[in-house]
Write an enzyme that holds these catalytic residues in place. Structure first.
Site, short mmCIF file in Angstrom:
data_model
loop_
_atom_site.label_atom_id
_atom_site.label_comp_id
_atom_site.label_asym_id
_atom_site.label_seq_id
_atom_site.Cartn_x
_atom_site.Cartn_y
_atom_site.Cartn_z
N LYS A 199 0.85 -1.20 0.00
CA LYS A 199 0.00 0.00 0.00
C LYS A 199 0.89 1.25 0.00
O LYS A 199 1.47 1.62 1.01
CB LYS A 199 -0.93 0.04 1.22
N THR A 254 5.40 7.79 13.85
CA THR A 254 5.35 7.00 15.09
C THR A 254 3.90 6.79 15.52
O THR A 254 3.53 5.70 15.99
CB THR A 254 6.15 7.73 16.18
N GLU A 274 9.67 1.31 10.81
CA GLU A 274 10.71 2.33 10.65
C GLU A 274 10.01 3.67 10.79
O GLU A 274 9.18 4.03 9.96
CB GLU A 274 11.35 2.14 9.28
N CYS A 308 13.42 10.53 6.94
CA CYS A 308 13.35 10.04 8.32
C CYS A 308 14.67 10.27 9.03
O CYS A 308 14.73 10.43 10.23
CB CYS A 308 12.96 8.57 8.33
N GLU A 405 9.40 15.56 15.22
CA GLU A 405 9.82 15.41 13.83
C GLU A 405 9.01 16.37 12.96
O GLU A 405 7.78 16.26 12.90
CB GLU A 405 9.59 13.96 13.38
#
Ligand code: NAP
Ligand code: MG
Length: 502
Positions: A199, A254, A274, A308, A405
């Site tokens: 996906k 996350t 990840e 990332c 982030e």
């Protein structure tokens, strides 16, 4: 800003791919409309214009894709020898290489990244990942283990292990490296003999669909690779919760990672995650400062900061702070922003309007908490989702912009005075994906590498990745290591066989 490249600048293969009226799901080797006929639009982030319409998979379509993967797994796919799997993956690598121009342009058109990055980064890496994992099927093997059975003295057994595929693997991937992420999953999943339901992210479905077509062209049996573009909370969630999916590999936020963990509980599927980071990039005064300046710049601004592994917290030893930050800001102010397809562009747009707004929201939060804006901090006028390269100083470790982030071209720069201090501050984050260290002192470099809680530490370099090098995070940056020999552990399971020789 120059206008978007004229269609004539797009190669004929891509023109014909885009001319396709609707980009349908790929299930069981067939192109299919969504079960409810729904489609969604995908955009060129440099202009905001629609570039294609794509079928939007429902939970029912995901179920059909999982069934087709299971059928392929129990049918033709498992009958192929390892050498045949190797040949097919090499054939796919050849096809991706032959279509590199088309795929690079497609990636740039849909994601916004510069064509230089697509051509020189994403595409060669995708090909090398396919070739690296093409080498594995013939090398995945078990061991014989000398066993002693304490409650049966003198007894003899032959004990051996076999590495078997896990089964149906669902891969849910993000939009920052759409093709590369798709390949990074497909290559080890197939090398280890599994079947895949992929996906892609709703923002960037096109290169994954094209990869699926090339997989069929390479001769990979129908159903081994299924591609189901769609919405995270519906198609993604259906895949994560599906009782006949044996494993999920996920890259993204996350927050969604936690949802995946919960969804996996139903059938206790295996997981690898990840989940990004807030990575420190640490420059000591004794570093090669020119190299460090380039590393700081590229560490945060590569792919518009949508990595990332972005080096989003730069720490510079106090005596060199003003010089280095001054040079960085001067450079940031001269970056040429524009459509990624223009070869002169140095920085493209963010992937979407939503991402642009999210990033600008962080800029506002930084200002509100009292950080000093040294450059950027605003969008470019005139359409497209461009945010100027942004640098903040006077940042406290507790500020939102230093903790969360951002996933955009926003850097916080902070001075430090000692190695012990910077290690504590660098490690005081929930994340642990990567870290950068710049110093000419070998002992200090290795001491830092040992002290930093991160899955990858780059010394006097930044953003280097390779198919053979493990990739993954400490702490809340995830579980497991993708790429490398360790990905073979992620996509196989071990069987222990005992033979009585008494
Ligand atoms: P995201 O929501 O985590 O998306 C990643 C993937 O998960 C996409 O394919 C997404 O589908 C899917 N997804 C979303 N909700 C799901 C659910 N409930 N169940 C199963 N799958 C689901 O990331 P995003 O919204 O695109 O970006 C938000 C932030 O995530 C970024 O600003 C960044 O901080 C972080 N991020 C990190 C990485 C990384 O490489 N670590 C990559 C991308 C984003 P949809 O596309 O339909 O949402
Ligand atoms: Mg999303």
């Amino acid at each position: 800003m120059s206008p978007v490249a004229a269609p004539s600048a797009i190669c004929p293969d891509l023109q014909s791919f885009l001319a396709n009226k609707a980009h349908l799901l790929l299930v069981d080797g067939q192109r299919k409309e969504a079960s409810n006929g729904k489609i969604f639009e995908t955009f060129n982030p440099a202009t905001g214009e629609t570039i294609a319409r794509v079928a939007e998979a429902t939970a029912q379509d995901v179920d059909a894709a999982v069934k087709s993967a299971r059928k392929a797994l129990e049918g033709p796919w498992s009958k192929l020898s390892p050498a045949e799997r190797e040949r097919l993956l090499n054939k796919l690598a050849d096809l991706v290489e032959a279509h590199a121009e088309e795929l690079a342009q497609l990636e740039t058109l849909n994601n916004g990244k510069t064509i230089r990055e697509s051509k020189n980064g994403d595409l060669p890496l995708a090909v090398s990942l396919l070739r690296y994992f093409a080498g594995w099927p013939t090398k995945i093997h078990g061991e014989t283990i000398p066993v002693s059975v304490p409650y049966y003295p003198g007894a003899k057994f032959l004990h051996y292990t076999v590495r078997e595929p896990i089964g149906v693997v669902g891969a849910i991937i993000p939009w920052n490296f759409p093709l590369l992420m798709a390949v990074e999953r497909l290559a080890p999943v197939l090398a280890c003999g599994n079947a895949l339901v992929l996906k892609p992210a709703e923002q960037t479905p096109l290169s994954a669909l094209r990869l699926g077509e090339l997989a069929l062209e390479a001769g990979i049996p129908p159903g081994v690779v299924n591609v189901v573009p769609g919405d995270g909370p519906s198609a993604g969630a259906a895949l994560a919760a599906h009782p006949d999916v044996d494993k999920i590999t996920f890259t993204g936020s996350t927050e969604v990672g936690r949802e995946i963990v919960k969804a996996s509980a139903g059938n206790l599927k295996k997981l690898s995650l990840e989940l990004g980071g807030k990575s420190p990039n640490i420059v000591f005064a004794d570093a090669d400062l020119d190299a460090a300046a380039k590393g700081m710049f590229m560490g945060i601004f590569y792919n518009q900061g949508q990595c990332c592994s972005a080096g989003s917290r730069v720490f510079v030893e106090k005596s060199k702070f003003d010089d280095l930050v001054g040079a960085l800001v001067e450079r940031a102010k001269t970056v040429r922003q524009g459509p990624g397809l223009d070869p002169k562009t140095q920085m493209g747009p963010l992937v979407s309007k939503e991402q642009k707004e999210r990033v600008l929201g962080y800029v506002a939060a930084g200002k509100k908490e009292g950080a000093k804006l040294l450059c950027g901090g605003e969008e470019l006028p005139g359409g497209g989702y461009f945010v100027k390269p942004t640098v903040f100083s006077d940042v406290r470790d507790s500020m939102k912009i230093a903790r969360e982030e951002i996933f955009g071209p926003v850097l916080t720069v902070m001075p430090f005075e000692s190695a012990d201090e910077v290690v504590t501050r660098a490690n005081s984050t929930d994340y642990g994906l990567v870290a950068g260290v710049w110093t000419k002192d070998v002992k200090k470099a290795h001491m830092m590498a040992q002290s930093l809680k991160a899955g990858t530490v780059w010394i006097n370099c930044y953003h280097f990745v390779d198919a053979a090098a493990p990739w993954g995070g400490y702490k809340q940056s995830g579980y497991g290591r993708e790429k490398s020999q360790y990905a073979v552990d992620l996509y196989t399971q071990l069987k222990s066989v005992w033979v009585d020789l008494n």
